[in-house]
Design a protein around this motif. Structure first.
Motif, PDB file in Angstrom:
ATOM      1  N   MET A 178       0.673  -1.291  -0.133  1.00  0.00           N
ATOM      2  CA  MET A 178       0.036   0.064   0.135  1.00  0.00           C
ATOM      3  C   MET A 178       0.976   1.081  -0.094  1.00  0.00           C
ATOM      4  O   MET A 178       0.502   2.397  -0.767  1.00  0.00           O
ATOM      5  N   LEU A 179       1.906   1.419   0.858  1.00  0.00           N
ATOM      6  CA  LEU A 179       2.592   2.527   0.942  1.00  0.00           C
ATOM      7  C   LEU A 179       3.619   2.656  -0.337  1.00  0.00           C
ATOM      8  O   LEU A 179       3.746   3.767  -0.871  1.00  0.00           O
ATOM      9  N   ALA A 180       3.795   1.485  -1.298  1.00  0.00           N
ATOM     10  CA  ALA A 180       4.762   1.607  -2.264  1.00  0.00           C
ATOM     11  C   ALA A 180       3.791   2.282  -3.399  1.00  0.00           C
ATOM     12  O   ALA A 180       4.131   3.132  -4.274  1.00  0.00           O
ATOM     13  N   GLY A 181       2.504   2.030  -3.309  1.00  0.00           N
ATOM     14  CA  GLY A 181       1.937   2.716  -4.209  1.00  0.00           C
ATOM     15  C   GLY A 181       1.192   4.049  -3.856  1.00  0.00           C
ATOM     16  O   GLY A 181       0.350   4.799  -4.696  1.00  0.00           O
ATOM     17  N   PRO A 225      -1.945 -15.227 -10.667  1.00  0.00           N
ATOM     18  CA  PRO A 225      -1.687 -16.057  -9.240  1.00  0.00           C
ATOM     19  C   PRO A 225      -2.649 -15.394  -8.161  1.00  0.00           C
ATOM     20  O   PRO A 225      -2.890 -14.360  -8.146  1.00  0.00           O
ATOM     21  N   ALA A 226      -2.735 -16.217  -7.382  1.00  0.00           N
ATOM     22  CA  ALA A 226      -3.466 -16.095  -5.930  1.00  0.00           C
ATOM     23  C   ALA A 226      -2.439 -15.328  -5.092  1.00  0.00           C
ATOM     24  O   ALA A 226      -1.375 -15.886  -4.734  1.00  0.00           O
ATOM     25  N   LEU A 227      -2.817 -13.794  -4.873  1.00  0.00           N
ATOM     26  CA  LEU A 227      -1.667 -13.057  -4.103  1.00  0.00           C
ATOM     27  C   LEU A 227      -2.253 -12.963  -2.909  1.00  0.00           C
ATOM     28  O   LEU A 227      -1.438 -12.358  -1.894  1.00  0.00           O
ATOM     29  N   GLY A 228      -3.288 -13.270  -2.294  1.00  0.00           N
ATOM     30  CA  GLY A 228      -3.815 -13.296  -0.894  1.00  0.00           C
ATOM     31  C   GLY A 228      -3.980 -12.013  -0.200  1.00  0.00           C
ATOM     32  O   GLY A 228      -4.509 -11.027  -1.094  1.00  0.00           O
ATOM     33  N   ILE A 229      -3.279 -11.669   0.777  1.00  0.00           N
ATOM     34  CA  ILE A 229      -3.646 -10.383   1.415  1.00  0.00           C
ATOM     35  C   ILE A 229      -2.862  -9.231   0.708  1.00  0.00           C
ATOM     36  O   ILE A 229      -3.530  -7.881   0.697  1.00  0.00           O
ATOM     37  N   ILE A 230      -1.956  -9.410  -0.318  1.00  0.00           N
ATOM     38  CA  ILE A 230      -1.578  -8.218  -1.036  1.00  0.00           C
ATOM     39  C   ILE A 230      -2.265  -7.734  -2.261  1.00  0.00           C
ATOM     40  O   ILE A 230      -1.956  -6.934  -2.894  1.00  0.00           O
ATOM     41  N   GLY A 231      -3.274  -8.822  -2.710  1.00  0.00           N
ATOM     42  CA  GLY A 231      -3.941  -8.501  -3.725  1.00  0.00           C
ATOM     43  C   GLY A 231      -4.861  -7.252  -3.608  1.00  0.00           C
ATOM     44  O   GLY A 231      -4.846  -6.599  -4.536  1.00  0.00           O
ATOM     45  N   PRO A 232      -5.423  -6.894  -2.438  1.00  0.00           N
ATOM     46  CA  PRO A 232      -6.436  -5.501  -2.432  1.00  0.00           C
ATOM     47  C   PRO A 232      -5.226  -4.361  -2.362  1.00  0.00           C
ATOM     48  O   PRO A 232      -5.767  -3.557  -3.282  1.00  0.00           O
ATOM     49  N   THR A 284      -3.552   0.318  -5.893  1.00  0.00           N
ATOM     50  CA  THR A 284      -2.960   1.111  -6.913  1.00  0.00           C
ATOM     51  C   THR A 284      -3.102   1.028  -8.326  1.00  0.00           C
ATOM     52  O   THR A 284      -2.791   2.120  -9.101  1.00  0.00           O
ATOM     53  N   CYS A 285      -3.541  -0.036  -8.737  1.00  0.00           N
ATOM     54  CA  CYS A 285      -3.820  -0.030 -10.138  1.00  0.00           C
ATOM     55  C   CYS A 285      -5.059   0.803 -10.465  1.00  0.00           C
ATOM     56  O   CYS A 285      -5.214   1.500 -11.313  1.00  0.00           O
ATOM     57  N   GLY A 286      -6.117   0.842  -9.534  1.00  0.00           N
ATOM     58  CA  GLY A 286      -7.195   1.901  -9.635  1.00  0.00           C
ATOM     59  C   GLY A 286      -6.764   3.490  -9.858  1.00  0.00           C
ATOM     60  O   GLY A 286      -7.304   4.003 -10.486  1.00  0.00           O
ATOM     61  N   PHE A 287      -5.737   3.539  -8.816  1.00  0.00           N
ATOM     62  CA  PHE A 287      -5.222   5.275  -9.026  1.00  0.00           C
ATOM     63  C   PHE A 287      -4.569   5.569 -10.401  1.00  0.00           C
ATOM     64  O   PHE A 287      -4.496   6.498 -10.804  1.00  0.00           O
TER      65      PHE A 287
END
Length: 431
Positions: free
Chosen positions: A142-145, A194-201, A206-209
């Motif tokens: 989240m911070l990276a994006g 790929p299933a990313l689990g908790i980092i998926g959201p 970031t993709c949304g912004f």
């Protein structure tokens, strides 16, 4: 043009103009929060209560990291509103360029340091060790994006400063669409991903912004909007001593206020974490509901500051009392109605985020304690916004710091020693 809005202030039905501007602003803020809510719902339903607790810790961290950009947007919006009211488009572009420059530099530094020290921050918060493995990667992604989020906040704030509340609404709708589609795909690994689990959201956010920023570039260019990314604006994306100084003069007190609020929130979260992951999960769910009621109240204060700044820029500061009066009535009617609905449907609201019946009941109890106080929060935000629009920024900051440092934090510790977890929420309402 701004003169149309300013002329309307003097008419008996100014409240209609205010409401027409306010409605897209409220919807925009709700949609912005809905992006985070979608993540919370998906995580809660697909990954469980521990995952909800893991991402809930990020809220005050993000708030703290965003203090500088919120301060910048406050200062920039006031100056843009005044310049727009004076119909000085060149001054508007200078303010926008200077603000974007500071956002790009500051946002990158904050993201970089945030990723590096994320684990230390979580440790300071006293996060439950059982969910550290979930919280850490989510917070880091989240911070990276976050720089994309910062630029988005700045640009949409400035657009509202020139009286455009519709474009930010369209942009927010796009973030929702992207989140609805991408988030479950990345969590579970659908359609070959790929299933990313908790980092998926986090990645979906970031993709949304990024999608929104691309949209803003093309949409404003097609509309030939005064604030499109034109050559005139690009050449102003640089350090400009005088304008940057004015932005910081107006923005730093708001940033300091945000930092104070954020540090207090971090302290409160640390206190809540001592009661276990169920308490942290309930805190996250209650915060989501409170945000939906607070954002309309904040939207009213933002609209008030924009009309006030434009009036001052056009030399019509005698209109400020009318803007304040209409804003307070809007707060009573709109915020009061939402508070009533939240009391009536509290159980269903909690169930949107949490599946455990015990945590739902806990969240419902906590919600009851603080809902009513949002009406007072809205009124205080309106008065502070009107003051800032005229350049009075120190006193609102001092009042807020006094309430947080000398009331909320001490009361939270004292009340929790008497009433346990509920005592923390008593302190919030008292503040």
């Amino acid at each position: 043009m701004p003169t149309k809005h300013l002329d309307m202030i003097h008419q008996p039905k100014f409240w209609k103009t205010f409401l027409i501007f306010l409605f897209p602003l409220i919807i925009t803020n709700i949609l912005q929060n809905l992006s985070g809510t979608i993540n919370t719902i998906y995580v809660g339903q697909m990954l469980g209560v521990d995952a909800i607790a893991a991402i809930s810790v990020f809220f005050p961290i993000l708030f703290a990291m965003m203090a500088f950009v919120i301060g910048l947007s406050t200062g920039a919006t006031v100056l843009v509103g005044q310049a727009w009211g004076a119909q000085d488009i060149n001054k508007v572009r200078q303010i926008v360029g200077s603000t974007l420059f500071m956002t790009l530099i500051g946002g990158t530094v904050i993201a970089f340091l945030g990723v590096i020290f994320a684990k230390n921050i979580l440790a300071l918060l006293g996060i439950d060790p059982d969910i550290m493995h979930l919280s850490l990667p989510y917070v880091q992604w989240m911070l990276a994006g976050s720089p994309f989020l910062f630029i988005y906040i700045i640009y949409t704030s400035i657009l509202r400063g020139v009286g455009d509340s519709t474009t930010p609404l369209i942009a927010s709708g796009l973030t929702i669409v992207v989140g609805l589609i991408i988030t479950p795909v990345l969590i579970k690994g659908l359609f070959g991903f790929p299933a990313l689990g908790i980092i998926g959201p986090a990645i979906a956010t970031t993709c949304g912004f990024i999608s929104v920023l691309i949209f803003l570039y093309t949409y404003l260019k097609r509309k030939n909007h005064p604030l499109r990314l034109s050559g005139e604006l690009i050449k102003n994306i640089r350090y400009q001593h005088e304008i940057s100084g004015l932005i910081l003069k107006l923005g730093i007190p708001t940033g300091v206020q945000m930092v104070t609020n954020s540090v207090a929130a971090l302290v409160i979260v640390g206190l809540i974490n001592k009661y276990g992951s169920n308490a942290t999960a309930a805190y996250g769910a209650v915060n989501q509901v409170l945000n939906y009621i607070q954002f309309p109240a904040l939207s009213i204060s933002i609209a008030a500051s924009i009309f006030a700044a434009q009036a001052i820029g056009a030399g019509k500061s005698d209109s400020l009392s009318k803007v304040t009066r209409i804003s307070l009535w809007m707060n009573i009617i709109i915020t009061g109605s939402l508070i009533t609905l939240a009391y009536l449907f509290s159980k269903y609201l909690m169930a949107m985020f949490i599946t455990d019946p015990a945590v739902i009941e806990l969240g419902q109890q906590l919600l009851f304690l603080v809902l009513w106080s949002i009406l007072l929060f809205g009124a205080s935000a309106i008065f502070a916004s009107i003051m800032r629009s005229s350049g009075t920024v120190l006193m609102p900051m001092l009042i807020n710091i006094f309430a947080i440092v000398l009331i909320e934090v001490p009361a939270a510790y004292y009340f929790s020693s008497i009433w346990g977890l509920k005592g923390i929420w008593y302190a919030y309402a008292l503040t």
